[in-house]
Design a protein around this motif. Structure first.
Motif, PDB file in Angstrom:
ATOM      1  N   LEU A 176       0.826  -1.205   0.000  1.00 52.12           N
ATOM      2  CA  LEU A 176       0.000   0.000   0.000  1.00 52.12           C
ATOM      3  C   LEU A 176       0.863   1.259   0.000  1.00 52.12           C
ATOM      4  O   LEU A 176       0.687   2.150  -0.848  1.00 52.12           O
ATOM      5  N   LEU A 177       1.796   1.333   0.946  1.00 49.74           N
ATOM      6  CA  LEU A 177       2.611   2.545   1.082  1.00 49.74           C
ATOM      7  C   LEU A 177       3.586   2.700  -0.087  1.00 49.74           C
ATOM      8  O   LEU A 177       3.718   3.795  -0.653  1.00 49.74           O
ATOM      9  N   ALA A 178       4.270   1.620  -0.438  1.00 45.87           N
ATOM     10  CA  ALA A 178       5.222   1.692  -1.542  1.00 45.87           C
ATOM     11  C   ALA A 178       4.514   1.977  -2.854  1.00 45.87           C
ATOM     12  O   ALA A 178       5.019   2.739  -3.699  1.00 45.87           O
ATOM     13  N   GLY A 179       3.347   1.391  -3.034  1.00 46.27           N
ATOM     14  CA  GLY A 179       2.593   1.616  -4.261  1.00 46.27           C
ATOM     15  C   GLY A 179       2.231   3.068  -4.448  1.00 46.27           C
ATOM     16  O   GLY A 179       2.456   3.651  -5.527  1.00 46.27           O
ATOM     17  N   PHE A 180       1.676   3.680  -3.415  1.00 48.48           N
ATOM     18  CA  PHE A 180       1.295   5.087  -3.520  1.00 48.48           C
ATOM     19  C   PHE A 180       2.527   5.989  -3.624  1.00 48.48           C
ATOM     20  O   PHE A 180       2.516   6.990  -4.344  1.00 48.48           O
ATOM     21  N   ALA A 181       3.603   5.641  -2.921  1.00 49.75           N
ATOM     22  CA  ALA A 181       4.821   6.452  -2.991  1.00 49.75           C
ATOM     23  C   ALA A 181       5.401   6.456  -4.406  1.00 49.75           C
ATOM     24  O   ALA A 181       5.746   7.516  -4.946  1.00 49.75           O
ATOM     25  N   VAL A 182       5.497   5.279  -5.015  1.00 52.51           N
ATOM     26  CA  VAL A 182       6.019   5.189  -6.377  1.00 52.51           C
ATOM     27  C   VAL A 182       5.098   5.890  -7.359  1.00 52.51           C
ATOM     28  O   VAL A 182       5.535   6.653  -8.226  1.00 52.51           O
ATOM     29  N   ALA A 183       3.802   5.657  -7.220  1.00 45.53           N
ATOM     30  CA  ALA A 183       2.833   6.254  -8.139  1.00 45.53           C
ATOM     31  C   ALA A 183       2.866   7.776  -8.072  1.00 45.53           C
ATOM     32  O   ALA A 183       2.836   8.461  -9.110  1.00 45.53           O
ATOM     33  N   MET A 184       2.945   8.330  -6.874  1.00 47.25           N
ATOM     34  CA  MET A 184       2.961   9.792  -6.724  1.00 47.25           C
ATOM     35  C   MET A 184       4.273  10.382  -7.231  1.00 47.25           C
ATOM     36  O   MET A 184       4.282  11.452  -7.862  1.00 47.25           O
ATOM     37  N   ALA A 185       5.377   9.679  -6.962  1.00 49.16           N
ATOM     38  CA  ALA A 185       6.666  10.175  -7.447  1.00 49.16           C
ATOM     39  C   ALA A 185       6.705  10.207  -8.971  1.00 49.16           C
ATOM     40  O   ALA A 185       7.149  11.192  -9.585  1.00 49.16           O
ATOM     41  N   VAL A 186       6.225   9.138  -9.605  1.00 49.03           N
ATOM     42  CA  VAL A 186       6.195   9.092 -11.071  1.00 49.03           C
ATOM     43  C   VAL A 186       5.245  10.156 -11.617  1.00 49.03           C
ATOM     44  O   VAL A 186       5.532  10.801 -12.647  1.00 49.03           O
ATOM     45  N   THR A 187       4.134  10.370 -10.927  1.00 45.69           N
ATOM     46  CA  THR A 187       3.153  11.353 -11.394  1.00 45.69           C
ATOM     47  C   THR A 187       3.694  12.772 -11.293  1.00 45.69           C
ATOM     48  O   THR A 187       3.346  13.633 -12.113  1.00 45.69           O
ATOM     49  N   VAL A 188       4.539  13.033 -10.300  1.00 42.86           N
ATOM     50  CA  VAL A 188       5.186  14.350 -10.231  1.00 42.86           C
ATOM     51  C   VAL A 188       6.031  14.573 -11.480  1.00 42.86           C
ATOM     52  O   VAL A 188       5.971  15.635 -12.119  1.00 42.86           O
ATOM     53  N   THR A 253     -12.064   8.320  -3.184  1.00 39.86           N
ATOM     54  CA  THR A 253     -11.111   9.135  -3.952  1.00 39.86           C
ATOM     55  C   THR A 253      -9.682   8.929  -3.481  1.00 39.86           C
ATOM     56  O   THR A 253      -8.963   9.884  -3.198  1.00 39.86           O
ATOM     57  N   THR A 254      -9.243   7.685  -3.396  1.00 36.77           N
ATOM     58  CA  THR A 254      -7.867   7.428  -2.981  1.00 36.77           C
ATOM     59  C   THR A 254      -6.879   7.784  -4.092  1.00 36.77           C
ATOM     60  O   THR A 254      -6.006   8.639  -3.912  1.00 36.77           O
ATOM     61  N   VAL A 255      -7.017   7.154  -5.245  1.00 37.18           N
ATOM     62  CA  VAL A 255      -6.107   7.419  -6.365  1.00 37.18           C
ATOM     63  C   VAL A 255      -6.213   8.869  -6.845  1.00 37.18           C
ATOM     64  O   VAL A 255      -5.181   9.528  -7.050  1.00 37.18           O
ATOM     65  N   PRO A 256      -7.409   9.435  -7.044  1.00 42.89           N
ATOM     66  CA  PRO A 256      -7.491  10.841  -7.460  1.00 42.89           C
ATOM     67  C   PRO A 256      -6.853  11.799  -6.458  1.00 42.89           C
ATOM     68  O   PRO A 256      -6.232  12.788  -6.850  1.00 42.89           O
ATOM     69  N   ALA A 257      -7.006  11.509  -5.172  1.00 40.09           N
ATOM     70  CA  ALA A 257      -6.385  12.363  -4.161  1.00 40.09           C
ATOM     71  C   ALA A 257      -4.868  12.295  -4.259  1.00 40.09           C
ATOM     72  O   ALA A 257      -4.174  13.324  -4.156  1.00 40.09           O
ATOM     73  N   ALA A 258      -4.333  11.090  -4.456  1.00 41.07           N
ATOM     74  CA  ALA A 258      -2.885  10.944  -4.619  1.00 41.07           C
ATOM     75  C   ALA A 258      -2.416  11.694  -5.859  1.00 41.07           C
ATOM     76  O   ALA A 258      -1.359  12.351  -5.848  1.00 41.07           O
ATOM     77  N   ALA A 259      -3.189  11.627  -6.931  1.00 43.42           N
ATOM     78  CA  ALA A 259      -2.825  12.314  -8.173  1.00 43.42           C
ATOM     79  C   ALA A 259      -2.847  13.817  -7.995  1.00 43.42           C
ATOM     80  O   ALA A 259      -1.930  14.530  -8.438  1.00 43.42           O
ATOM     81  N   ASN A 260      -3.880  14.334  -7.352  1.00 41.50           N
ATOM     82  CA  ASN A 260      -3.972  15.779  -7.153  1.00 41.50           C
ATOM     83  C   ASN A 260      -2.835  16.289  -6.272  1.00 41.50           C
ATOM     84  O   ASN A 260      -2.270  17.360  -6.512  1.00 41.50           O
TER      85      ASN A 260
END
Length: 313
Positions: A176-188, A253-260
């Motif tokens: 959970l944590l690594a997934g969101f961390a990687v996803a947010m870093a790549v999205t930046v 809104t987990t993924v959209p919140a991470a994206a925003n």
């Protein structure tokens, strides 16, 4: 109905057969002496009503069949048998309410593994959501919610808490944590690229966004919806109604919140970054709370059901 295929050492076949015959809701018992080669032993086949399945599986594990032989379980989509209908009627309770705890643990273990595929899905979902928040496009937001695989680790944590499985809890938390961390870093980085080619702009992010502005403005409605979605998602897993998971995915809104949060961070907007992060954490905590409570209630009810099953047998 469930179909069980067992490989048993010859010296334990008698005990297995007696267990199956003594379990309410079983039928279609077949014994094939010496049919198994790897591991060597007898093959025992039977069908069991779903509501009696957990009791039978626990009994087989007590006999160590999973250690010295094999236990395979399959769902039966269609069974044209009067005896099967009678077996289902004999088993107390309803099949839709039955919980196969071993199946749930195995399924959540698989869904909460930090794999390349998992990282790819959550990263792609977050980038799709990034496009949605910048364009204020609700369709893209819904699509990103449906693609996101984050409910697997969340369900894994809930299951681990109820079943007291620390390894599953750690595996799920890391995913959970690594997934969101990687996803947010790549999205930046994705946001910087899209800005460089003129597709993203700070003005679009900061402009009026009636369709997606809620993503960085958490409130009690967000918490309530996440609680309801967490309960619904857990029920869909335990009752094998996986189709309901799509509705759960597009409710929070987990993924959209991470994206925003990632897009706002790329532009240095701390207000939206913080608000989106709050929204993300609020949804995650609400789903974990609802999922755990739902499983605890189901476990309590099913304990009573198993006691009734023993008395019936």
């Amino acid at each position: 109905m469930l179909h069980l295929r067992l490989i048993t050492p010859p010296e334990k076949t008698g005990d297995v057969v007696r267990l199956i015959e003594g379990t309410v809701g079983t039928t279609h018992l077949v014994v094939l002496p010496g049919a198994a080669r790897d591991p060597a032993g007898d093959v025992v086949l039977c069908d069991v009503a779903r509501e009696a399945g957990d009791e039978l599986l626990s009994g087989l594990q007590d006999l160590d069949i999973d250690g010295c032989g094999s236990i395979a379980v399959e769902n039966i989509d269609l069974s044209l048998s009067q005896r099967a209908d009678e077996a289902e009627a004999e088993a107390p309770g309803e099949s839709a309410d039955a919980v196969l705890w071993e199946h749930l643990t195995d399924a959540t273990h698989e869904e909460s593994t930090l794999s390349v595929t998992y990282l790819a899905f959550i990263t792609l979902a977050t980038m799709i959501a990034a496009c949605g928040v910048v364009l204020d496009n609700a369709i893209l937001i819904v699509g990103a919610m449906a693609v996101g695989p984050e409910f697997g680790p969340l369900a894994g944590i809930c299951t681990a808490v109820v079943q007291r499985a620390p390894r599953l809890a750690l595996r799920s938390l890391v995913a959970l944590l690594a997934g969101f961390a990687v996803a947010m870093a790549v999205t930046v980085g994705f946001s910087h690229f899209m800005d460089a080619v003129g597709l993203f702009s700070e003005a679009k992010l900061e402009g009026d966004r009636p369709n997606t502005g809620f993503i960085y403005a958490p409130d009690w409605f967000s918490f309530v919806v996440a609680i309801l979605a967490g309960a619904a998602g857990t029920l869909s897993l335990t009752s094998a109604k996986s189709g309901a998971l799509v509705g759960v995915a597009i409710s929070v809104t987990t993924v959209p919140a991470a994206a925003n949060a990632a897009v706002a961070l790329s532009y240095g907007d701390t207000r939206q970054t913080w608000g989106s992060s709050e929204q993300l954490l609020l949804n995650l905590l609400a789903i974990l709370l609802a999922g755990t409570l739902t499983l605890l209630v189901q476990k309590g009810l099913w304990s009573k059901q198993r006691e009734r099953l023993r008395k019936t047998g």
